[in-house]
Scaffold this active site. Sequence first.
Site, mmCIF file in Angstrom:
data_model
loop_
_atom_site.group_PDB
_atom_site.id
_atom_site.type_symbol
_atom_site.label_atom_id
_atom_site.label_comp_id
_atom_site.label_asym_id
_atom_site.label_seq_id
_atom_site.Cartn_x
_atom_site.Cartn_y
_atom_site.Cartn_z
ATOM 1 N N CYS A 2 0.836 -1.208 0.000
ATOM 2 C CA CYS A 2 0.000 0.000 0.000
ATOM 3 C C CYS A 2 0.870 1.258 0.000
ATOM 4 C CB CYS A 2 -0.874 0.043 1.243
ATOM 5 S SG CYS A 2 -1.826 -1.443 1.494
ATOM 6 N N ARG A 27 5.059 0.582 -6.171
ATOM 7 C CA ARG A 27 5.031 -0.308 -5.010
ATOM 8 C C ARG A 27 4.103 -1.501 -5.229
ATOM 9 N NH1 ARG A 27 6.650 2.634 -0.253
ATOM 10 N NH2 ARG A 27 5.253 1.466 1.097
ATOM 11 N N TRP A 73 -2.850 -2.640 -1.566
ATOM 12 C CA TRP A 73 -2.409 -3.962 -1.996
ATOM 13 C C TRP A 73 -3.101 -4.926 -1.042
ATOM 14 C CZ3 TRP A 73 0.567 -8.152 -0.123
ATOM 15 C CH2 TRP A 73 1.075 -9.007 -1.119
ATOM 16 N N ASN A 99 -1.708 1.613 5.916
ATOM 17 C CA ASN A 99 -0.782 0.705 5.258
ATOM 18 C C ASN A 99 -0.245 -0.227 6.332
ATOM 19 O OD1 ASN A 99 1.245 -0.488 3.832
ATOM 20 N ND2 ASN A 99 2.462 1.354 3.505
ATOM 21 N N GLY A 100 -0.473 -1.545 6.178
ATOM 22 C CA GLY A 100 0.020 -2.491 7.183
ATOM 23 C C GLY A 100 -1.045 -3.515 7.531
ATOM 24 N N GLU A 469 18.476 -16.123 -9.668
ATOM 25 C CA GLU A 469 18.036 -14.747 -9.885
ATOM 26 C C GLU A 469 17.399 -14.602 -11.271
ATOM 27 O OE1 GLU A 469 17.225 -12.228 -8.532
ATOM 28 O OE2 GLU A 469 17.467 -10.568 -9.917
ATOM 29 N N LYS A 473 13.575 -13.374 -12.058
ATOM 30 C CA LYS A 473 13.320 -12.200 -12.913
ATOM 31 C C LYS A 473 12.325 -12.572 -14.003
ATOM 32 C CE LYS A 473 14.430 -9.712 -11.314
ATOM 33 N NZ LYS A 473 14.938 -9.304 -10.075
ATOM 34 N N GLU A 476 8.740 -13.272 -12.557
ATOM 35 C CA GLU A 476 7.967 -12.171 -11.965
ATOM 36 C C GLU A 476 7.426 -11.182 -13.004
ATOM 37 O OE1 GLU A 476 9.903 -9.864 -8.867
ATOM 38 O OE2 GLU A 476 11.804 -9.936 -9.899
ATOM 39 N N HIS A 492 18.588 -36.181 -11.020
ATOM 40 C CA HIS A 492 18.083 -36.803 -9.781
ATOM 41 C C HIS A 492 16.580 -36.596 -9.626
ATOM 42 C CE1 HIS A 492 22.092 -37.871 -8.584
ATOM 43 N NE2 HIS A 492 22.499 -36.630 -8.872
ATOM 44 N N LYS A 587 6.705 -3.539 -4.588
ATOM 45 C CA LYS A 587 8.133 -3.197 -4.559
ATOM 46 C C LYS A 587 8.719 -3.401 -3.162
ATOM 47 C CE LYS A 587 11.982 -1.688 -6.215
ATOM 48 N NZ LYS A 587 12.726 -2.639 -7.043
#
Length: 592
Positions: A2, A27, A73, A99-100, A469, A473, A476, A492, A587
Amino acid sequence: MCGIVGYIGMKDARDIILSGLEQLEYRGYDSAGIALFHQQEIKIFKDKGRVSHLRDICDFSFKTGLGIGHTRWATHGEPNHKNSHPHISNSGRFVIVHNGVIENYKKLKIEYLSNYEFYSDTDTEVIVNLIEYFSKSYSGREAIRRTLNELEGSYALLILDKEEPEQLYIAKNKTPLIVGAGESGITIASDVIPLAGHCTTYTSLNDKVFGVVQSKSFQLFDYLGNDLSVQMKKFNINNEDFEKGDFDHFMLKEIHEQPSIIRHLVQEYFDNEKIAIPKKILDCIKSSTKINLVACGTSMYASYMAKYYFEKLCNIPSEVFVASELVYSTPLIVDKPCFIYLSQSGETADSIAVMKKFLAKGFPSIAITNSPNSTMAELATHHLNIFAGKEIAVASTKAYIAQVVTCAILAKALSGQKTNLKNNLNKTAMAIEKILEEKIIIKNLAKQIFTASDVFYIGRGIDYWVCLEAALKLKEISYIHTEAFSSGELKHGSIALIDKDVPVLAICTQEGTNSIVRSNLTETIARGAKGIVIAMESLSDPTDDIILPDVAHYLTPLVSAVVCQLLAYYVAVLKGNDVDKPKNLAKSVTVE
Ligand code: M6R
């Protein structure tokens, strides 16, 4: 996560808030809303969707100097109109953005608010009604203070009280909130970006602090109601830092900034040929027997490179921990470890939780972040800046490169040996520039990948860590299912996943593992996979798909990672995805 923006002053609050919310879009969010004070009324506009939609539904027929805004969010309840912020108390007196996450909201609802109606699924509606509940016996400010003393969890709050049109209230615990002051008013936001252009000084609130903000001044208090002194810092961030310039996306701009970031780090951390890392940081690490690296996501993958540097360049045993696991399952701690936290934002809730836990146990901590004013930078025993500049795209790129470079410099400094690192880093910056000049090759490769439903990256040693990484990338921003495997592990079990035409990308930058990774790739090709090789020039075959300019063997991740960033970028563009704001992601992940 948020985003919050509030304003009180002489300028148009709606304009500052809507533009500020747009600047916080990076964000990640799914709904947006605004509350504006106008002629003793608080007018609320909110809905699911982008800030551009909020602009469409917002009333522009009046001007006001007081308002609060929010991008949500979703955590409690799906993204829709009723769950969007701002939320309003039953009588309509108080309006809030949050926010939270409030952990005890169900308990508070039962204990105090059985006579209240709830119109959303959010925890936030409990806060605003609890304020109203206390306001029946106390002043607005006291009602807010009492409410804050009841809340458990994380929050940044902006609150309007219909009976007090000359001010707004703010509060903060475990979620960032910044207050900026300028000649024509005061702006409050979750990040410094919306303050640019409006403020000359600013301060970041500490946890468990609340305040009353008026157009020319503000006061802060602790939860007992005691006055707190405020230390303002000079605000010297430019608007240009937050603009795309000629690039189509922030991600592409940030990928292109990487060579200059490497050179900037060389400038910051070298004094001629000597490394200039603060002695207290070196002493802190030297007096410990082990380094525990703690991080999440891309920062965790950068931590694997850091572990390699600490072990190979200066012989200090190191281990990497996922913050979200470490906070709940404490490993056996022997000897005298020091904790190093890598975090671009410095606001990642999982990492902060671990830092607090181990600081309380007396273990020193070093935060390596891109945000010198962040919670982690301020909490940690020591802070080291990675100087990457503001990273806007949700998919981290330049922060990864800056973290790896900073850790390489730190490890070399700890080794105390004469080093050629400065020269090697300058060569690496040039190698990245070459990759960027020839990025059309990667753009073309993306055409072979964007229709795939599964992609695999394989490698060994440091190449495997880059694969992790690279896979993150790609998944996402392209939403293609991508996995990274240590190439030796494939047979395996995971080789069962290989099917006809599945792209398998092998990263081959190390002399010792080049041929074995290639033969592991051949095993997948034999089962129908489309093999793609990314190799160092000195180890390459004429048929390889991407040839990387040679750099020092321990710096190869800096070049191979850039290729993988570009590949993810072009695949996402080909798929028509929102590259800078991928779905479901945020973000700064400020909730655990
Ligand atoms: O701000 P931090 O570095 O602590 O963030 C950690 C992760 O949330 C972050 O790296 C995330 O994985 C990025 N989206 C990766 O691109």
